[in-house]
Design an enzyme around this catalytic site. Sequence first.
Site, PDB file in Angstrom:
ATOM      1  CB  CYS A 204      -0.941  -0.004   1.202  1.00 53.46           C
ATOM      2  SG  CYS A 204      -2.013  -1.461   1.228  1.00 53.46           S
ATOM      3  CD  GLU A 350      -1.071   7.765   9.348  1.00 53.63           C
ATOM      4  OE1 GLU A 350      -0.659   8.584   8.501  1.00 53.63           O
ATOM      5  OE2 GLU A 350      -2.009   6.979   9.131  1.00 53.63           O
ATOM      6  CE  LYS A 373      -5.582   4.585   2.599  1.00 51.65           C
ATOM      7  NZ  LYS A 373      -4.601   5.644   2.888  1.00 51.65           N
ATOM      8  CG  HIS A 378      -6.435   0.978   1.665  1.00 48.10           C
ATOM      9  ND1 HIS A 378      -5.540   1.772   0.988  1.00 48.10           N
ATOM     10  CD2 HIS A 378      -5.681   0.094   2.389  1.00 48.10           C
ATOM     11  CE1 HIS A 378      -4.306   1.388   1.295  1.00 48.10           C
ATOM     12  NE2 HIS A 378      -4.380   0.378   2.126  1.00 48.10           N
TER      13      HIS A 378
END
Length: 452
Positions: A204, A350, A373, A378
């Site tokens: 990703c 994150e 997102k 995604h």
Amino acid sequence: MEALRRITRRPIRSRFVSSQAFDPPPAAPRRRVVVTGLGMVTPLGCGVGETWRRLVEERCGVRALTPADLRMDGFDEATVMHTYDQLTSKVAAIVPCGKGAGKFDEEQWLQSKDHRSTSRFIAYALCSTDEALRDANWLPTEPEKKERTGVSIGGGIGSISDILDAAQLICDKRLRRLSPFFIPRILINMASGHGPNHAAVTACATGAHSIGDAMRMIQFGDADVMVAGGTESSIDALSIAGFCRSRALATKYNLLPQVSSRPFDCDRDGFVIGEGSGVMVLEELNHAKERGAKIYAEVRGYGMSGDAYHITQPHIDGKGAILAMTRLHPNQVDYINAHATSTPLGDAAEANAIKSVFSDHATSGALALSSTKGATGHLLGAAGSVEAIFSVLAICHGIAPPTLNLLNPDPVFHDGYFPLSTSKKMQIRAALSNSFGFGGTNASLLFACPPT
């Protein structure tokens, strides 16, 4: 399509370097790199204008998954329905197809004379690249200019549906029916095929790595112009089943698709699989100025790391993300487009990493943060490039886009440190775009206002 073909038609002439030992020349200053063209195919629409408009209007591209979306063309209806019934996640962010503005025209990109060798993820890349080249007004005819134009477009998975159909031919003992174009249709590098040529495959983080690597090719003189980004089309039975088995996908909101992707929200339970492509035209600064190109932003930094903490899970403190971001020395960042996919562990890691890197700047309320997102789902290998484009557009338009479905923020947020739940008009001097992938691979891109 014709704009793209004019650039890619002529092959590169080889250049040979003597194998004799030599003293390297003195290091030259690294060349500055700017963004001069943008192109997108996303679940919000086909084209940069349509996608950005719907994003800031807080629209959502997620919808209910249907049996037809599984792309099981070689299977009977009973098998398709049985497969659909077994999937625990029944939502997806799918590119709208058809005629008219904002739609991906399948007949133009998949039904050409080359359609047998062109799978959907390649077609998405062709479409977004064509838009980006036209936007940059970079349609060279001279051989020298073509040779100084390279491509760095990667993908995360490729065409799994083609592999599934081929496996069915084996089961049916009809292997002679296998297309001679089977291998070209599944190769990731088939979306990237000209000039200094590169195809990243880093889960990703692919789209972000592709842009960062392209920036470096320009910095070190391998090219003057690079077409860079990521592409993905993995909404198919096998890909969805695989992510379902790994418990990565959202399952709680099958009856309410548009609220199923909810980054940073306490009720998040997994990501919504999406598809699309994002492509930038990157250019050496003086090259862009000399031809009078419009400049969206400057690419000011590229940080990457690999923490290898777990094959799918991040370290709870976000150590890999911290390392990627701190490699950029992120001063004066006003907006962060977070990777946050709507997974319980990933979003929290994150958030912790951003707070650690930005410290008082984050908690003061001066730093705008969001994950787009919630609107796009995604996009896997295309996520990094699409979100990098969102970061560039945020600088250009002075708008930080929202995080959809953020009703109950994760407890990690406090003391003024909260993601945006609505679009915010503000001056954005610099924007950071994060992308992280399975295996612990991490990438961060830093964009800033165009140089004067």
